[in-house]
Design an enzyme around this catalytic site. Structure first.
Site, short mmCIF file in Angstrom:
data_model
loop_
_atom_site.label_atom_id
_atom_site.label_comp_id
_atom_site.label_asym_id
_atom_site.label_seq_id
_atom_site.Cartn_x
_atom_site.Cartn_y
_atom_site.Cartn_z
N GLU A 11 34.09 -10.59 9.72
CA GLU A 11 34.80 -9.32 9.73
C GLU A 11 35.03 -8.78 11.14
O GLU A 11 35.78 -7.81 11.31
CB GLU A 11 34.05 -8.30 8.87
CG GLU A 11 34.12 -8.64 7.39
CD GLU A 11 33.30 -7.73 6.51
OE1 GLU A 11 32.42 -7.02 7.03
OE2 GLU A 11 33.53 -7.74 5.28
N GLU A 70 17.35 -25.43 3.71
CA GLU A 70 16.63 -24.50 4.57
C GLU A 70 15.30 -25.07 5.09
O GLU A 70 14.64 -24.42 5.90
CB GLU A 70 16.36 -23.19 3.84
CG GLU A 70 15.37 -23.28 2.70
CD GLU A 70 15.09 -21.91 2.08
OE1 GLU A 70 13.90 -21.56 2.01
OE2 GLU A 70 16.04 -21.22 1.69
#
Length: 271
Positions: A79, A110
């Site tokens: 953004e 992960e």
């Protein structure tokens, strides 16, 4: 280690609650999140204050995370270009498991402590880059390993975690610890922890962009004109700044490509 994010919810027998009770209790818990963030403001301030001069010298900001944490970092990074008109490689979000993991969980992604640094290196790196590791638990190997490697390379490192005294905070040069307490659904850290991480990421990127000069007054003067809504918003900004009528303001906006450039051109024409 025993962690707050994995501790048992304050509520039980959730399946026996009415919809009204479920919503009211979740909302009650959500209201505690901004208060937890408020306690961490000094930590957030130190992190932002360290990032800004690095970026003024040509550094970039990397977010690394897994699962919800990784997705929130990507959201914040994605953004920045439309909001502030910055290049797409200035703030970079990286998730364990790659872009596939944005939509679908990637098994064991992960757990590899070496992978995050490999992922960062795909973008190249320089001594002014900063890396923020995001992990609610503060125990994610992908994130911890990434920050360790960043430290060894001489980069600035920070983190956002929701447990106090975590291994991640111990590795980060500038840790941010927002302890929101047990989740409504035990261990579901996409809830309060995720909300806290989103709030902190908003604070970091917005503060950094303001300090880099990407806001004038309270306006996004460098935003990308990617749709009619934003063109209309930019037109109003120019009208407010110059007193021009709407048609002329929009004409100048489209000609110059940004609110800042249009207002600068108007001011130059007055001289």
């Amino acid at each position: 280690m025993s962690t707050t994010t994995e501790s048992s919810s304050f509520y039980d027998n959730l399946e026996q609650m009415s919809i009204s009770e479920l919503l009211a209790n979740m909302n009650k818990e959500d209201q505690t999140v901004p208060l937890a963030v408020a306690k961490s403001l000094p930590q957030i301030e130190r992190l932002v204050a360290a990032i800004v001069p690095k970026m003024e010298q040509g550094g970039r900001l990397f977010y690394i995370g897994a699962g919800t944490s990784g997705r929130l970092g990507i959201l914040d990074a994605s953004e920045c270009p439309p909001t502030y008109g910055v290049p797409h490689d200035l703030v970079i979000g990286i998730i364990a498991g790659g872009d596939t993991a944005i939509r679908k969980a990637v098994e064991n992604a992960e757990d590899d402590p070496a992978q995050a640094w490999e992922d960062i290196q795909k973008f190249g790196f320089n001594e002014n880059d900063s890396v923020i590791g995001i992990a609610a638990s503060g125990t994610t190997p992908y994130v911890i390993g990434g920050l360790k490697a960043a430290n060894e390379a001489g980069l600035l490192s920070g983190c956002i975690t929701c447990n106090a005294g975590s291994p991640l905070a111990a590795v980060a040069q500038l840790p941010v610890e927002v302890v929101v307490g047990p989740e409504f659904v035990t261990g579901s850290t996409r809830m309060k922890s995720g909300t806290a991480q989103k709030l902190v990421l908003n604070m970091i990127s917005t503060s950094v962009m303001i300090k880099l000069g990407k806001v004038k007054g309270n306006k996004m003067v460098d935003m990308q004109l990617s749709n009619e809504k934003l063109v209309n918003r930019g037109t109003r900004m120019i009208m407010d700044a110059t007193g021009l009528p709407a048609e002329k303001a929009k004409e100048m906006l489209l000609e110059h490509g940004s609110v800042r450039a249009a207002v600068n051109a108007f001011e130059a024409g007055k001289k």
